[in-house]
Scaffold this active site. Sequence first.
Site, PDB file in Angstrom:
ATOM      1  NE  ARG A   1      42.568  47.118  36.626  1.00 55.20           N
ATOM      2  CZ  ARG A   1      42.780  47.870  35.559  1.00 55.20           C
ATOM      3  NH1 ARG A   1      41.872  47.907  34.596  1.00 55.20           N
ATOM      4  NH2 ARG A   1      43.895  48.587  35.448  1.00 55.20           N
TER       5      ARG A   1
ATOM      6  CG  HIS B   1      40.694  44.179  29.237  1.00 56.35           C
ATOM      7  ND1 HIS B   1      41.261  43.895  30.454  1.00 56.35           N
ATOM      8  CD2 HIS B   1      40.676  45.539  29.149  1.00 56.35           C
ATOM      9  CE1 HIS B   1      41.579  45.022  31.079  1.00 56.35           C
ATOM     10  NE2 HIS B   1      41.229  46.039  30.290  1.00 56.35           N
TER      11      HIS B   1
ATOM     12  CD  GLU C   1      41.019  40.948  31.835  1.00 57.68           C
ATOM     13  OE1 GLU C   1      39.863  41.341  32.066  1.00 57.68           O
ATOM     14  OE2 GLU C   1      41.982  41.745  31.678  1.00 57.68           O
TER      15      GLU C   1
END
Length: 325
Positions: free
Chosen positions: A240, A292, A269
């Site tokens: 995270r 990601h 994000e």
Amino acid sequence: MTTAQPRIVFLDAATYGDISLRSLTDRWQCTVHHVTCPEETIQRLAGHTVAVTNKVVMDRAALNSNEAQDLKLIAVAATGTDIVDKAAAAQRGVAVCNVPGYATQSVAQFTMALILELATRSGRYGDAVKAGEWQKSPVFSLLTYPTIELNGKTLGIVGYGNIGQTVARMARGFGMAILVAARPGGRGPIAADRTPLEQLLKNADVVSLHCPLTPETKHLINKQSLLLMKPTAFLINTARGALIDEAAVIAALREKRIAAAALDVITQEPPSADHPIIQAAKEIENLLVTPHTAWSAREARARLLDEVAANIAAFIAGVPRNIVA
């Protein structure tokens, strides 16, 4: 859940890429939205008993809205459930389930890929060939970017769930020694097979984060903890974004207090064009940022949707599984 015909809304189906939703849409009545903006969430809950979300936030306002009055289940298509206000869901009698473990292999191998890239600079050397640098070399090789061997190095793992354990197993295959951090914020004696975080940071050649984001782990990597790390150490984050203080990491890289960092997650994000990490990645040679994508191997995405379907079917049958709230 009493109905055999749930009305399901997918709030961010674009998350699953090219994996078909037919195993769910052929089975149940489904409304599919590829992307849902925050201002669209509430209206899209109307008339639905199940909401499937990967990153669309289900906050108290959404859960308490009139449009959510039929909602019985939030099926989180991910392992982390911090996008859901679980207290509000409990008050409304809305169950929340997740999908643990679906991306273990994908995230673990991507973590190793990031470590290997920082160690070998293979991507940068490939770019150098495309730029014509090898062709201009007076000798047979290029030594522009320093590389290291992982054999004999120490990997410090923070968060020793399925992913952390799999990373450890893979890293041992490269000859790395493993240190596992004691649970951040934990109380009581530290187990014999765990290492205090401060000691781990001092001794690890690579620090890899695999813990959930909690009040105890937010900004776990900060100015103070970075000062403990070796100047030759790598920092890896595939967990995270808020586990690290981004400004502190950028400063540490600029000042060469650590050797390199590879981040697959950041605090926003998708990021804005002026996000500090995105700007720094353009300027700092030893900062690698990926979008990601550690979780996203095709096999992992297929498992994810299979598990979402199984969670919904179990809830309908009155035998819910993977319930987190």
